[in-house]
Motif scaffolding. Sequence first.
Motif, PDB file in Angstrom:
ATOM      1  N   ASN A  20     -32.681 -35.317 -40.521  1.00  0.00           N
ATOM      2  CA  ASN A  20     -33.592 -35.958 -38.854  1.00  0.00           C
ATOM      3  C   ASN A  20     -33.170 -35.909 -37.710  1.00  0.00           C
ATOM      4  N   ASN A  21     -31.488 -36.579 -37.707  1.00  0.00           N
ATOM      5  CA  ASN A  21     -30.772 -36.400 -36.764  1.00  0.00           C
ATOM      6  C   ASN A  21     -29.731 -35.755 -36.878  1.00  0.00           C
ATOM      7  N   LEU A  22     -28.596 -35.780 -37.788  1.00  0.00           N
ATOM      8  CA  LEU A  22     -27.487 -35.271 -38.062  1.00  0.00           C
ATOM      9  C   LEU A  22     -27.674 -33.499 -37.654  1.00  0.00           C
ATOM     10  N   PHE A  23     -26.888 -32.812 -37.138  1.00  0.00           N
ATOM     11  CA  PHE A  23     -26.579 -30.938 -36.913  1.00  0.00           C
ATOM     12  C   PHE A  23     -25.734 -30.328 -37.033  1.00  0.00           C
ATOM     13  N   THR A  24     -25.316 -29.447 -37.319  1.00  0.00           N
ATOM     14  CA  THR A  24     -23.904 -28.683 -37.624  1.00  0.00           C
ATOM     15  C   THR A  24     -24.739 -27.753 -36.527  1.00  0.00           C
ATOM     16  N   GLU A  25     -23.653 -26.919 -35.701  1.00  0.00           N
ATOM     17  CA  GLU A  25     -24.470 -26.349 -34.858  1.00  0.00           C
ATOM     18  C   GLU A  25     -22.666 -24.698 -34.356  1.00  0.00           C
ATOM     19  N   VAL A  26     -23.040 -24.257 -34.534  1.00  0.00           N
ATOM     20  CA  VAL A  26     -22.161 -22.909 -34.264  1.00  0.00           C
ATOM     21  C   VAL A  26     -22.339 -21.932 -33.300  1.00  0.00           C
ATOM     22  N   GLY A  27     -21.189 -21.809 -32.697  1.00  0.00           N
ATOM     23  CA  GLY A  27     -21.702 -20.937 -31.294  1.00  0.00           C
ATOM     24  C   GLY A  27     -20.561 -20.028 -30.631  1.00  0.00           C
ATOM     25  N   LEU A  28     -20.786 -18.682 -30.371  1.00  0.00           N
ATOM     26  CA  LEU A  28     -19.907 -18.124 -30.162  1.00  0.00           C
ATOM     27  C   LEU A  28     -20.186 -16.980 -28.872  1.00  0.00           C
ATOM     28  N   SER A  29     -19.253 -17.618 -27.752  1.00  0.00           N
ATOM     29  CA  SER A  29     -19.455 -17.771 -25.916  1.00  0.00           C
ATOM     30  C   SER A  29     -18.493 -16.811 -25.773  1.00  0.00           C
ATOM     31  N   SER A  30     -18.076 -16.243 -24.544  1.00  0.00           N
ATOM     32  CA  SER A  30     -17.153 -15.482 -24.036  1.00  0.00           C
ATOM     33  C   SER A  30     -16.671 -16.439 -22.556  1.00  0.00           C
ATOM     34  N   VAL A  31     -15.546 -16.674 -22.499  1.00  0.00           N
ATOM     35  CA  VAL A  31     -15.263 -17.325 -21.284  1.00  0.00           C
ATOM     36  C   VAL A  31     -14.237 -16.891 -20.348  1.00  0.00           C
ATOM     37  N   SER A  32     -14.231 -16.806 -19.202  1.00  0.00           N
ATOM     38  CA  SER A  32     -13.667 -16.227 -17.458  1.00  0.00           C
ATOM     39  C   SER A  32     -12.831 -17.812 -16.771  1.00  0.00           C
ATOM     40  N   LYS A  33     -11.842 -17.944 -16.749  1.00  0.00           N
ATOM     41  CA  LYS A  33     -11.384 -18.593 -15.483  1.00  0.00           C
ATOM     42  C   LYS A  33      -9.974 -18.251 -15.075  1.00  0.00           C
ATOM     43  N   SER A  34     -10.522 -18.469 -14.475  1.00  0.00           N
ATOM     44  CA  SER A  34      -9.274 -17.961 -12.414  1.00  0.00           C
ATOM     45  C   SER A  34      -9.193 -19.599 -11.926  1.00  0.00           C
ATOM     46  N   SER A  35      -7.974 -19.311 -11.115  1.00  0.00           N
ATOM     47  CA  SER A  35      -6.977 -20.215  -9.800  1.00  0.00           C
ATOM     48  C   SER A  35      -5.946 -19.986  -9.862  1.00  0.00           C
ATOM     49  N   GLU A  36      -6.074 -20.258  -8.293  1.00  0.00           N
ATOM     50  CA  GLU A  36      -4.764 -19.948  -7.935  1.00  0.00           C
ATOM     51  C   GLU A  36      -4.064 -20.676  -7.042  1.00  0.00           C
ATOM     52  N   SER A  37      -2.700 -20.892  -7.002  1.00  0.00           N
ATOM     53  CA  SER A  37      -1.992 -22.323  -6.696  1.00  0.00           C
ATOM     54  C   SER A  37      -0.665 -20.979  -5.522  1.00  0.00           C
ATOM     55  N   LEU A  38      -0.474 -22.082  -4.886  1.00  0.00           N
ATOM     56  CA  LEU A  38       0.863 -22.887  -4.307  1.00  0.00           C
ATOM     57  C   LEU A  38       2.215 -22.633  -5.233  1.00  0.00           C
ATOM     58  N   LYS A  39       3.048 -21.902  -5.054  1.00  0.00           N
ATOM     59  CA  LYS A  39       4.317 -22.328  -5.641  1.00  0.00           C
ATOM     60  C   LYS A  39       4.900 -21.854  -4.808  1.00  0.00           C
ATOM     61  N   SER A  40       6.085 -22.422  -5.017  1.00  0.00           N
ATOM     62  CA  SER A  40       7.319 -21.754  -3.702  1.00  0.00           C
ATOM     63  C   SER A  40       8.774 -20.861  -4.909  1.00  0.00           C
ATOM     64  N   VAL A  41       8.577 -19.729  -4.025  1.00  0.00           N
ATOM     65  CA  VAL A  41       9.424 -18.664  -4.867  1.00  0.00           C
ATOM     66  C   VAL A  41      10.714 -17.864  -4.028  1.00  0.00           C
ATOM     67  N   ALA A  42      12.101 -17.577  -4.382  1.00  0.00           N
ATOM     68  CA  ALA A  42      13.102 -17.755  -4.210  1.00  0.00           C
ATOM     69  C   ALA A  42      12.951 -16.066  -3.840  1.00  0.00           C
ATOM     70  N   GLN A  43      13.770 -16.887  -2.419  1.00  0.00           N
ATOM     71  CA  GLN A  43      14.049 -14.878  -1.683  1.00  0.00           C
ATOM     72  C   GLN A  43      15.018 -14.645  -2.005  1.00  0.00           C
ATOM     73  N   GLU A  44      15.488 -13.489  -1.711  1.00  0.00           N
ATOM     74  CA  GLU A  44      16.713 -12.602  -1.696  1.00  0.00           C
ATOM     75  C   GLU A  44      17.026 -10.979  -0.508  1.00  0.00           C
ATOM     76  N   ALA A  45      18.154 -11.249  -0.117  1.00  0.00           N
ATOM     77  CA  ALA A  45      18.197  -9.736   0.358  1.00  0.00           C
ATOM     78  C   ALA A  45      19.270  -9.441   0.160  1.00  0.00           C
ATOM     79  N   THR A  46      20.079  -8.158   0.671  1.00  0.00           N
ATOM     80  CA  THR A  46      20.808  -8.070   1.265  1.00  0.00           C
ATOM     81  C   THR A  46      21.650  -7.733   2.217  1.00  0.00           C
ATOM     82  N   ASP A  47      23.467  -8.463   2.664  1.00  0.00           N
ATOM     83  CA  ASP A  47      23.807  -8.206   3.813  1.00  0.00           C
ATOM     84  C   ASP A  47      24.402  -6.461   4.428  1.00  0.00           C
ATOM     85  N   ALA A  48      24.825  -5.742   5.275  1.00  0.00           N
ATOM     86  CA  ALA A  48      25.648  -5.036   5.790  1.00  0.00           C
ATOM     87  C   ALA A  48      26.433  -4.365   4.492  1.00  0.00           C
TER      88      ALA A  48
END
Length: 202
Positions: free
Chosen positions: A94-122
């Motif tokens: 009466n109260n106990l149940f089992t459940e099966v599910g199938l789902s398509s999940v999409s997640k996206s997020s933006e974050s700030l990251k410190s990125v190293a830069q390189e250059a070349t001299d003369a």
Amino acid sequence: MKKIILSLVAVVAFTLTSDAQTRKGTVLLGAGSSLTESGWMDLQITPKVGYFVQDGVAVGAMINFSNDNVDKTAYELSSSESSIGVFARYYVSNNLFTEVGLSSVSKSSESLKSVAQEATDADGNAVSLPNVDKVIEESTSSMDINLGVGYTIVWREHFAIEPFVNLVFSNGEEKEFSESAVNSYDVKGTNFDLGVNFSLFF
């Protein structure tokens, strides 16, 4: 003796009430939330609707969309999540149940990251420059299979609280986007998910 009789009456009444919610033709409207990832103070609600095709057996669909924006000085970072899926529920008792599910999940997020830069001299030698903050976007898409068990606690005839635990199998892909490259990784895993549903039966 009187207390025993009253207790039996209460048990019988509760059992009949629970059984009435799972009869053929009953509509289930619910909202579930995972406590494993979000916790009590940051619930992410996933609405679901189901229909009992026969006594104790329901099928239905679930859908969830969420979006958030956070201001970081000169940047506005956003995150979003969406999922859509189907489920089938079978009441073992009466109260106990089992459940099966199938789902398509999409997640996206933006974050700030410190990125190293390189250059070349003369002379063509590499020169290190101060790190700069850049917005990095990460996205994950997966197909999840949920196998779970729960318990329906009926209150006021049509309302129920349903604690549950799921075993989740995920298979998908994670991508990281930057200005110069796109990195891709396979995502596969299995984890337990603890949560609670709030349901209406009518």
